[in-house]
Write an enzyme that holds these catalytic residues in place. Structure first.
Site, PDB file in Angstrom:
ATOM      1  N   LEU A 203      11.377   1.142   6.816  1.00  0.00           N
ATOM      2  CA  LEU A 203      10.732   1.593   5.591  1.00  0.00           C
ATOM      3  C   LEU A 203      11.527   2.759   5.014  1.00  0.00           C
ATOM      4  O   LEU A 203      11.946   3.649   5.752  1.00  0.00           O
ATOM      5  CB  LEU A 203       9.297   2.029   5.883  1.00  0.00           C
ATOM      6  CG  LEU A 203       8.500   2.478   4.660  1.00  0.00           C
ATOM      7  CD1 LEU A 203       8.215   1.289   3.749  1.00  0.00           C
ATOM      8  CD2 LEU A 203       7.185   3.130   5.086  1.00  0.00           C
TER       9      LEU A 203
ATOM     10  N   GLU B  76      12.321   2.286  14.019  1.00  0.00           N
ATOM     11  CA  GLU B  76      11.426   3.352  13.562  1.00  0.00           C
ATOM     12  C   GLU B  76      10.200   3.392  14.452  1.00  0.00           C
ATOM     13  O   GLU B  76      10.038   2.563  15.356  1.00  0.00           O
ATOM     14  CB  GLU B  76      11.021   3.121  12.106  1.00  0.00           C
ATOM     15  CG  GLU B  76      10.377   1.772  11.844  1.00  0.00           C
ATOM     16  CD  GLU B  76      10.279   1.440  10.362  1.00  0.00           C
ATOM     17  OE1 GLU B  76      10.405   2.352   9.517  1.00  0.00           O
ATOM     18  OE2 GLU B  76      10.068   0.258  10.044  1.00  0.00           O
TER      19      GLU B  76
ATOM     20  N   LYS C  61       6.546  -2.015   1.764  1.00  0.00           N
ATOM     21  CA  LYS C  61       5.403  -1.407   2.455  1.00  0.00           C
ATOM     22  C   LYS C  61       4.180  -2.319   2.308  1.00  0.00           C
ATOM     23  O   LYS C  61       3.284  -2.082   1.497  1.00  0.00           O
ATOM     24  CB  LYS C  61       5.123  -0.003   1.913  1.00  0.00           C
ATOM     25  CG  LYS C  61       4.222   0.842   2.816  1.00  0.00           C
ATOM     26  CD  LYS C  61       4.171   2.271   2.333  1.00  0.00           C
ATOM     27  CE  LYS C  61       3.236   3.118   3.170  1.00  0.00           C
ATOM     28  NZ  LYS C  61       3.742   3.339   4.544  1.00  0.00           N
TER      29      LYS C  61
ATOM     30  N   ARG D 176       7.975   3.959  -4.994  1.00  0.00           N
ATOM     31  CA  ARG D 176       8.105   2.975  -3.915  1.00  0.00           C
ATOM     32  C   ARG D 176       7.079   1.859  -4.081  1.00  0.00           C
ATOM     33  O   ARG D 176       7.364   0.683  -3.784  1.00  0.00           O
ATOM     34  CB  ARG D 176       7.950   3.641  -2.554  1.00  0.00           C
ATOM     35  CG  ARG D 176       8.194   2.679  -1.389  1.00  0.00           C
ATOM     36  CD  ARG D 176       8.233   3.405  -0.061  1.00  0.00           C
ATOM     37  NE  ARG D 176       6.951   4.040   0.245  1.00  0.00           N
ATOM     38  CZ  ARG D 176       6.750   4.802   1.315  1.00  0.00           C
ATOM     39  NH1 ARG D 176       7.726   5.035   2.175  1.00  0.00           N
ATOM     40  NH2 ARG D 176       5.565   5.357   1.531  1.00  0.00           N
TER      41      ARG D 176
ATOM     42  N   TYR E 244       0.820  -1.203   0.000  1.00  0.00           N
ATOM     43  CA  TYR E 244       0.000   0.000   0.000  1.00  0.00           C
ATOM     44  C   TYR E 244       0.857   1.256   0.000  1.00  0.00           C
ATOM     45  O   TYR E 244       2.057   1.221   0.254  1.00  0.00           O
ATOM     46  CB  TYR E 244      -0.951   0.009   1.197  1.00  0.00           C
ATOM     47  CG  TYR E 244      -0.313   0.378   2.521  1.00  0.00           C
ATOM     48  CD1 TYR E 244      -0.488   1.656   3.062  1.00  0.00           C
ATOM     49  CD2 TYR E 244       0.464  -0.528   3.232  1.00  0.00           C
ATOM     50  CE1 TYR E 244       0.095   2.007   4.276  1.00  0.00           C
ATOM     51  CE2 TYR E 244       1.044  -0.189   4.441  1.00  0.00           C
ATOM     52  CZ  TYR E 244       0.855   1.079   4.959  1.00  0.00           C
ATOM     53  OH  TYR E 244       1.445   1.425   6.159  1.00  0.00           O
TER      54      TYR E 244
END
Length: 286
Positions: A206, A182, A150, A51, A32
């Site tokens: 990411l 993260e 992702k 991406r 996504y």
């Protein structure tokens, strides 16, 4: 009633349907992107599209549309839903060949599923968190090893958000082998002696689109940037801390595990970076 996009059709949200055999539903076999909208225009669309392509390629997933087609769908949803400030969520799954199986279906005969919807967020760029900062706790990072893709596998980040909520704070930073990876839905940074420190890109985090833009703008503004691992203890001793994401832009962090960062209020660097970022993104929005 929002208009959403499902596999070639613009539909009222209550008429949108996906097969119960879709692998996104059964296997979390999907990727996504979330693109921000400011003043009716798309922020950093090209980066998100790039991406998305990378994520699909890493999973051997067939693309459901070209980048140009995706741009048109985004713009049409903005128009149909009259979005001034908000978000567009896009999800691609491997689709379904009509049954449940661990093995991937044949990509030549099974079309991927493509879903998009909007979320209206009036005043997105004026979130009080940007003024006041957020508080975070640290949690163990137990996600799978390909965080650079992702995917829609967001159960543990969701659990992390709930851990933070239970602790009475806004978010959590994940820690692996003693070092911060993260946040649950953002990239993490600290500032010490006017130097921005953030973990380098790898399979562990990411590759944030906002992260990339913010670091480029920081360097252009003659700010020092160091990409390396850092600990929670180091973060607690920092002068500032902040996070970046497509929806939070640049947001200060003022407390980690109960310890105030600096004075316990946003410093000077993070708000300035947010200002620079939003100014540049508005200039290049499409």
């Amino acid at each position: 009633m929002r208009t959403v996009y499902v596999n070639g059709e613009y539909l009222p949200e209550d008429q949108a349907k996906i097969s119960i055999f879709d692998r996104g539903f059964l296997m979390a076999d999907g990727v996504y992107e979330v693109t921000s909208v400011l003043d009716g225009k798309l922020i950093a669309f090209d980066g998100h599209a790039e991406r998305l392509t990378r994520s699909m390629n890493e999973l051997d997933m067939r693309a459901p549309a070209t980048t140009e087609e995706l741009l048109e769908i985004h713009r049409e949803l903005v128009r149909l839903n009259d979005i001034k400030d908000g978000l567009i969520y896009l999800q691609v799954t491997r689709g379904s060949d009509g049954d449940r199986d661990f093995a991937f279906p044949d990509p030549e005969t099974t079309a991927p599923s493509l879903v998009l919807f909007t979320q209206s967020k009036p005043g997105l760029a004026d979130n009080p968190a940007a003024r006041d900062g957020i508080r975070v706790i640290s949690i163990e990072d137990i996600r799978w090893g390909r965080r650079d893709i992702k995917t829609v596998q967001l159960l543990y980040p969701s659990m992390g958000k709930m851990m933070a909520k239970k602790a009475g704070v806004e978010d959590a930073w994940m820690v692996e082998e003693g070092f911060v990876t993260e946040g649950t839905s953002n990239n993490a940074y600290i500032v010490k002696d006017d130097k921005i420190v953030t973990r380098e890109t790898s399979n562990d985090i990411l590759h944030g689109i906002t992260r990339k833009a913010v670091l480029e703008l920081a360097r252009e503004a003659q700010m020092q940037v160091e990409e390396r691992n850092f600990t929670i203890e180091e973060a607690q001793q920092a002068d500032e801390a902040f996070v970046t994401s497509a929806s939070a832009f640049v947001t200060p962090v003022v407390e980690i595990d109960g310890a105030k960062i600096g004075s316990g209020t946003p410093g000077k660097l993070a708000p300035r970076l947010r200002e620079i970022y939003l100014e540049e993104m508005r200039k290049t929005a499409i």
